[in-house]
Design a protein around this motif. Structure first.
Motif, PDB file in Angstrom:
ATOM      1  N   ILE A  54       1.007  -1.228   0.119  1.00  0.00           N
ATOM      2  CA  ILE A  54       0.039  -0.020  -0.075  1.00  0.00           C
ATOM      3  C   ILE A  54       1.197   1.255  -0.007  1.00  0.00           C
ATOM      4  N   ASP A  55       1.941   1.217   0.959  1.00  0.00           N
ATOM      5  CA  ASP A  55       2.684   2.296   0.919  1.00  0.00           C
ATOM      6  C   ASP A  55       3.571   2.570  -0.335  1.00  0.00           C
ATOM      7  N   ASP A  56       4.378   1.607  -0.807  1.00  0.00           N
ATOM      8  CA  ASP A  56       5.248   1.811  -1.776  1.00  0.00           C
ATOM      9  C   ASP A  56       4.556   1.755  -3.264  1.00  0.00           C
ATOM     10  N   ASP A  57       3.557   1.282  -3.536  1.00  0.00           N
ATOM     11  CA  ASP A  57       2.817   1.039  -4.931  1.00  0.00           C
ATOM     12  C   ASP A  57       1.412   1.716  -4.927  1.00  0.00           C
ATOM     13  N   LEU A  58       0.503   1.243  -4.118  1.00  0.00           N
ATOM     14  CA  LEU A  58      -0.718   2.098  -4.324  1.00  0.00           C
ATOM     15  C   LEU A  58      -1.021   3.275  -4.132  1.00  0.00           C
ATOM     16  N   GLU A  59      -0.464   3.845  -2.886  1.00  0.00           N
ATOM     17  CA  GLU A  59      -0.776   5.238  -2.528  1.00  0.00           C
ATOM     18  C   GLU A  59      -0.020   6.462  -3.576  1.00  0.00           C
ATOM     19  N   PRO A  60       1.152   5.908  -3.967  1.00  0.00           N
ATOM     20  CA  PRO A  60       1.869   6.786  -4.874  1.00  0.00           C
ATOM     21  C   PRO A  60       1.292   6.734  -6.071  1.00  0.00           C
ATOM     22  N   GLY A  61       0.937   5.081  -6.718  1.00  0.00           N
ATOM     23  CA  GLY A  61       0.100   5.336  -7.922  1.00  0.00           C
ATOM     24  C   GLY A  61      -1.026   5.944  -7.965  1.00  0.00           C
ATOM     25  N   VAL A  62      -1.923   6.005  -6.875  1.00  0.00           N
ATOM     26  CA  VAL A  62      -3.239   6.921  -6.892  1.00  0.00           C
ATOM     27  C   VAL A  62      -2.793   8.459  -7.034  1.00  0.00           C
ATOM     28  N   THR A  63      -1.876   8.594  -6.095  1.00  0.00           N
ATOM     29  CA  THR A  63      -1.437  10.186  -6.390  1.00  0.00           C
ATOM     30  C   THR A  63      -1.002  10.588  -7.602  1.00  0.00           C
ATOM     31  N   ARG A  64      -0.116   9.677  -8.381  1.00  0.00           N
ATOM     32  CA  ARG A  64       0.408  10.045  -9.534  1.00  0.00           C
ATOM     33  C   ARG A  64      -0.699  10.130 -10.632  1.00  0.00           C
ATOM     34  N   ASP A  65      -1.385   8.998 -10.590  1.00  0.00           N
ATOM     35  CA  ASP A  65      -2.568   8.980 -11.586  1.00  0.00           C
ATOM     36  C   ASP A  65      -3.443  10.105 -11.272  1.00  0.00           C
ATOM     37  N   GLY A  66      -3.978  10.408 -10.219  1.00  0.00           N
ATOM     38  CA  GLY A  66      -5.035  11.501  -9.745  1.00  0.00           C
ATOM     39  C   GLY A  66      -4.116  12.904 -10.256  1.00  0.00           C
ATOM     40  N   ARG A  67      -3.072  13.185 -10.342  1.00  0.00           N
ATOM     41  CA  ARG A  67      -2.295  14.460 -10.508  1.00  0.00           C
ATOM     42  C   ARG A  67      -2.470  14.316 -12.147  1.00  0.00           C
ATOM     43  N   HIS A  68      -2.033  13.269 -12.813  1.00  0.00           N
ATOM     44  CA  HIS A  68      -2.296  13.399 -14.299  1.00  0.00           C
ATOM     45  C   HIS A  68      -3.762  13.688 -14.738  1.00  0.00           C
ATOM     46  N   ALA A  69      -4.573  12.953 -14.077  1.00  0.00           N
ATOM     47  CA  ALA A  69      -6.084  12.917 -14.595  1.00  0.00           C
ATOM     48  C   ALA A  69      -6.400  14.350 -14.443  1.00  0.00           C
ATOM     49  N   ALA A  70      -6.022  15.224 -13.142  1.00  0.00           N
ATOM     50  CA  ALA A  70      -6.427  16.487 -12.848  1.00  0.00           C
ATOM     51  C   ALA A  70      -5.973  17.403 -13.966  1.00  0.00           C
ATOM     52  N   GLU A  71      -4.544  17.251 -14.370  1.00  0.00           N
ATOM     53  CA  GLU A  71      -3.789  18.191 -15.395  1.00  0.00           C
ATOM     54  C   GLU A  71      -4.762  17.930 -16.721  1.00  0.00           C
ATOM     55  N   THR A  72      -4.928  16.960 -17.168  1.00  0.00           N
ATOM     56  CA  THR A  72      -5.563  16.407 -18.395  1.00  0.00           C
ATOM     57  C   THR A  72      -6.968  17.152 -18.350  1.00  0.00           C
ATOM     58  N   THR A  73      -7.931  16.874 -17.033  1.00  0.00           N
ATOM     59  CA  THR A  73      -9.120  17.403 -17.075  1.00  0.00           C
ATOM     60  C   THR A  73      -9.126  19.050 -17.102  1.00  0.00           C
ATOM     61  N   ASN A  74      -8.158  19.635 -16.369  1.00  0.00           N
ATOM     62  CA  ASN A  74      -8.085  21.041 -16.348  1.00  0.00           C
ATOM     63  C   ASN A  74      -7.831  21.764 -17.797  1.00  0.00           C
ATOM     64  N   THR A  75      -7.042  20.880 -18.621  1.00  0.00           N
ATOM     65  CA  THR A  75      -6.463  21.302 -20.026  1.00  0.00           C
ATOM     66  C   THR A  75      -7.886  21.194 -20.915  1.00  0.00           C
ATOM     67  N   ALA A  76      -8.806  20.162 -20.656  1.00  0.00           N
ATOM     68  CA  ALA A  76     -10.006  20.110 -21.433  1.00  0.00           C
ATOM     69  C   ALA A  76     -11.077  21.237 -20.911  1.00  0.00           C
ATOM     70  N   VAL A  77     -11.076  21.564 -19.506  1.00  0.00           N
ATOM     71  CA  VAL A  77     -11.970  22.494 -19.167  1.00  0.00           C
ATOM     72  C   VAL A  77     -11.467  23.747 -19.560  1.00  0.00           C
TER      73      VAL A  77
END
Length: 146
Positions: A54-77
């Motif tokens: 959870i500490d090494d894979d899941l939490e960093p992955g969710v954070t990284r992917d969430g950041r990427h989704a936020a950037e692409t969504t903000n670009t679309a908005v």
């Protein structure tokens, strides 16, 4: 303390010890913790490994992917937004959907964190419970003069 109460305490302690022994036997079998589910994290090492995953894979992955989704969504908005005073309804809808999604990601991260803490603290909790029961039994035994 009445004799009946003392007998009840002794019976409860014996039942607890018997249950703990059965659980230990199940955990040490080749198939894992019973019910045919060998992937159950029941040993301290397996719980530690799950918390580490959870500490090494899941939490960093969710954070990284969430950041990427936020950037692409903000670009679309921004691209659907008002440039000449008129914007697409899709811009506002994307923004609202993304706000909801961000809350869900934060809830997921919180859940992962609490699961990680629970996995890490399970051994300590069991040990503390056992020490508490032993202390209560010792106090009761001292009252009886044993």
């Amino acid at each position: 303390m009445a004799w009946d109460e003392w007998e009840q305490i002794r019976a409860n302690a014996a039942a607890h010890q018997s249950t703990a022994m059965r659980l230990n036997q199940l955990a040490s079998t080749a198939g894992g913790g019973g019910a045919g589910k060998p992937d159950l994290a029941s040993s301290p090492a397996a719980k530690k490994a799950a918390a580490k995953a959870i500490d090494d894979d899941l939490e960093p992955g969710v954070t990284r992917d969430g950041r990427h989704a936020a950037e692409t969504t903000n670009t679309a908005v921004r691209s659907f937004g008002a440039k000449d005073g008129h914007g697409w309804d899709a811009s506002r809808a994307l923004k609202r959907a993304h706000e909801t999604w961000e809350k869900q990601v934060q809830m997921l991260l919180g859940r992962l964190s609490s699961e990680k803490q629970a996995l890490s603290a399970t051994g300590i909790s069991v040990q503390n419970n056992e020490l508490d029961v032993a202390a209560r039994l010792a106090r009761q035994s001292q009252i009886q003069g044993n």
